[in-house]
Design a protein around this motif. Structure first.
Motif, PDB file in Angstrom:
ATOM      1  N   ILE A 219       0.315  15.831  -5.318  1.00 38.91           N
ATOM      2  CA  ILE A 219       1.220  14.721  -5.626  1.00 38.91           C
ATOM      3  C   ILE A 219       0.516  13.370  -5.754  1.00 38.91           C
ATOM      4  N   ASP A 220       1.046  12.610  -6.677  1.00 38.40           N
ATOM      5  CA  ASP A 220       0.987  11.183  -6.856  1.00 38.40           C
ATOM      6  C   ASP A 220      -0.374  10.528  -6.906  1.00 38.40           C
ATOM      7  N   VAL A 221      -0.685  10.077  -8.103  1.00 43.20           N
ATOM      8  CA  VAL A 221      -1.850   9.218  -8.302  1.00 43.20           C
ATOM      9  C   VAL A 221      -1.481   8.221  -9.402  1.00 43.20           C
ATOM     10  N   LEU A 222      -2.043   7.034  -9.354  1.00 41.86           N
ATOM     11  CA  LEU A 222      -1.763   6.046 -10.390  1.00 41.86           C
ATOM     12  C   LEU A 222      -2.057   6.622 -11.765  1.00 41.86           C
ATOM     13  N   PRO A 223      -1.294   6.215 -12.811  1.00 41.72           N
ATOM     14  CA  PRO A 223      -0.245   5.199 -12.777  1.00 41.72           C
ATOM     15  C   PRO A 223       1.156   5.775 -12.688  1.00 41.72           C
TER      16      PRO A 223
ATOM     17  N   GLY B 117       3.227   6.283 -10.225  1.00 40.12           N
ATOM     18  CA  GLY B 117       4.085   5.969  -9.088  1.00 40.12           C
ATOM     19  C   GLY B 117       3.311   5.915  -7.797  1.00 40.12           C
ATOM     20  N   GLY B 118       4.040   5.791  -6.712  1.00 41.43           N
ATOM     21  CA  GLY B 118       3.401   5.732  -5.413  1.00 41.43           C
ATOM     22  C   GLY B 118       2.830   4.369  -5.102  1.00 41.43           C
ATOM     23  N   ARG B 119       2.014   4.302  -4.113  1.00 41.07           N
ATOM     24  CA  ARG B 119       1.388   3.063  -3.679  1.00 41.07           C
ATOM     25  C   ARG B 119       0.194   2.765  -4.576  1.00 41.07           C
ATOM     26  N   PRO B 120       0.040   1.512  -5.059  1.00 46.61           N
ATOM     27  CA  PRO B 120      -1.112   1.181  -5.904  1.00 46.61           C
ATOM     28  C   PRO B 120      -2.422   1.566  -5.238  1.00 46.61           C
ATOM     29  N   GLY B 121      -3.259   2.278  -5.986  1.00 47.38           N
ATOM     30  CA  GLY B 121      -4.545   2.705  -5.466  1.00 47.38           C
ATOM     31  C   GLY B 121      -4.498   3.925  -4.580  1.00 47.38           C
ATOM     32  N   TRP B 122      -3.353   4.591  -4.536  1.00 49.56           N
ATOM     33  CA  TRP B 122      -3.168   5.689  -3.588  1.00 49.56           C
ATOM     34  C   TRP B 122      -3.043   7.025  -4.296  1.00 49.56           C
ATOM     35  N   ALA B 123      -3.626   8.040  -3.712  1.00 50.40           N
ATOM     36  CA  ALA B 123      -3.380   9.435  -4.099  1.00 50.40           C
ATOM     37  C   ALA B 123      -3.278  10.235  -2.811  1.00 50.40           C
ATOM     38  N   ALA B 124      -2.292  11.107  -2.727  1.00 46.90           N
ATOM     39  CA  ALA B 124      -2.140  11.938  -1.535  1.00 46.90           C
ATOM     40  C   ALA B 124      -3.336  12.873  -1.400  1.00 46.90           C
TER      41      ALA B 124
ATOM     42  N   ARG C 243     -10.104   4.773 -14.909  1.00 50.16           N
ATOM     43  CA  ARG C 243     -11.186   4.760 -13.924  1.00 50.16           C
ATOM     44  C   ARG C 243     -10.625   4.781 -12.511  1.00 50.16           C
ATOM     45  N   HIS C 244      -9.610   3.966 -12.297  1.00 52.77           N
ATOM     46  CA  HIS C 244      -9.000   3.869 -10.972  1.00 52.77           C
ATOM     47  C   HIS C 244      -8.335   5.187 -10.593  1.00 52.77           C
ATOM     48  N   SER C 245      -7.668   5.821 -11.547  1.00 56.61           N
ATOM     49  CA  SER C 245      -6.984   7.090 -11.279  1.00 56.61           C
ATOM     50  C   SER C 245      -7.977   8.172 -10.869  1.00 56.61           C
ATOM     51  N   ILE C 246      -9.081   8.272 -11.607  1.00 57.12           N
ATOM     52  CA  ILE C 246     -10.075   9.294 -11.298  1.00 57.12           C
ATOM     53  C   ILE C 246     -10.713   9.025  -9.938  1.00 57.12           C
ATOM     54  N   LYS C 247     -11.021   7.767  -9.661  1.00 60.45           N
ATOM     55  CA  LYS C 247     -11.639   7.435  -8.381  1.00 60.45           C
ATOM     56  C   LYS C 247     -10.713   7.782  -7.217  1.00 60.45           C
ATOM     57  N   ALA C 248      -9.421   7.408  -7.353  1.00 64.14           N
ATOM     58  CA  ALA C 248      -8.462   7.692  -6.286  1.00 64.14           C
ATOM     59  C   ALA C 248      -8.312   9.197  -6.079  1.00 64.14           C
ATOM     60  N   ALA C 249      -8.248   9.961  -7.182  1.00 67.88           N
ATOM     61  CA  ALA C 249      -8.102  11.414  -7.081  1.00 67.88           C
ATOM     62  C   ALA C 249      -9.345  12.049  -6.468  1.00 67.88           C
ATOM     63  N   TYR C 250     -10.518  11.569  -6.869  1.00 64.09           N
ATOM     64  CA  TYR C 250     -11.762  12.112  -6.322  1.00 64.09           C
ATOM     65  C   TYR C 250     -11.874  11.837  -4.820  1.00 64.09           C
TER      66      TYR C 250
END
Length: 280
Positions: A95-99, A101-108, A254-261
């Motif tokens: 669940i949830d990674v930008l963009p 929804g969820g908290r900015p900069g956050w991935a579960a 870039r931000h999405s991949i970093k948060a997911a990684y």
């Protein structure tokens, strides 16, 4: 440490698997959590029922810990699945990674059980004769609620009629029963107990149902982290002017991949993460 299962009474695809699971042996009333929520206990598993939208109750794991003083190890949600195709499906997803929804900069944190349970789900569904009518599939990372521990969704869909199917509910209940070892079997997909097979898939690109990523995930020696579909990796950068013609390719991808990684790395300590790319 406990596993927190979450279901809502407002969704048959959520409450039906929960009720099928509660019909199995050794469940007892659980700790008082909130007046509008019920809980049940079976060994190290806590099943929490509420009447709200499944994605609207943020931080249930943190709130459970504050009230009960029990440490939550992981969170698993029962939910409905919707798709424009209306095809019957049983799905697993992080669940949830930008963009999206969820908290900015956050991935579960992705739940390490996803890969092993995807393979187990396929076997159970075949044994219960719900395939090929129901497709067994991974979905890309999407939607909330906010959580703090490794999390995954188990979904039934894609229409209301399919969401209500009792045979599908039984399959999902048996997946949890066998996967958590509640019947006395092996606890499947518990990363902390694993010593081998340390390769973790980080899927990047492709469509929402990630068939190419799923081909990799079905291999016995692969674990599954976040799966980022192409639509969650926009190349537009809000910091650049729309009329700027010489801007470098940037954007929130870039931000999405970093948060997911980073979330995948945290969920699989000591593991080797590899990126699997889909050009779609």
């Amino acid at each position: 440490m406990v596993t927190l299962l979450v279901a809502t009474t407002s969704d048959p695809a959520s409450i039906n698997p929960a009720n099928a699971l509660l019909a199995m042996p050794r469940w007892q009333p659980g700790p008082h959590f909130q007046d509008d929520m019920k809980s049940f206990v079976n060994e190290g598993v806590r099943l929490l029922l509420h009447g709200n939208s499944i994605v609207a109750e943020d931080d249930l794991d943190k709130r459970w810990e504050q009230v009960t003083r029990e440490v939550v190890h992981e969170v698993i949600f029962f939910s409905k699945h919707t798709a424009v195709s209306n095809k019957p499906a049983l799905t697993v997803h992080p669940i949830d990674v930008l963009p999206q929804g969820g908290r900015p900069g956050w991935a579960a944190l992705p739940n390490p059980r996803m890969g092993p349970w995807l393979r187990l789900l396929k076997n159970i569904a075949q044994a219960h004769n719900v395939v090929p009518e129901f497709e067994i599939t991974l979905e890309a990372t999407h939607h909330g609620p906010l959580t703090n521990k490794p999390t995954m969704f188990l979904e039934i869909g894609s229409t209301e009629d399919y969401s209500k199917r009792q045979d599908a509910a039984q399959v999902m209940a048996k997946l949890v029963w066998e996967g958590l070892g509640l019947g006395g079997g092996t606890d499947i997909g518990n990363w902390s107990r694993e010593k081998d097979n340390k390769k973790i898939l980080l899927g990047i690109g492709g469509g929402h149902y990630a068939p190419r990523h799923m081909d990799v995930a079905l291999k016995d020696n692969v674990w599954v982290g976040h799966l980022l579909s192409g639509y969650s990796l926009p190349m537009d950068d809000p910091s650049q002017s729309k009329g700027e013609t010489n801007a470098e390719i940037g954007g929130t991808w870039r931000h999405s991949i970093k948060a997911a990684y980073e979330a995948t790395k945290s969920a699989f300590p000591g593991g080797e993460i590899f990126a699997h790319l889909d050009h779609k």
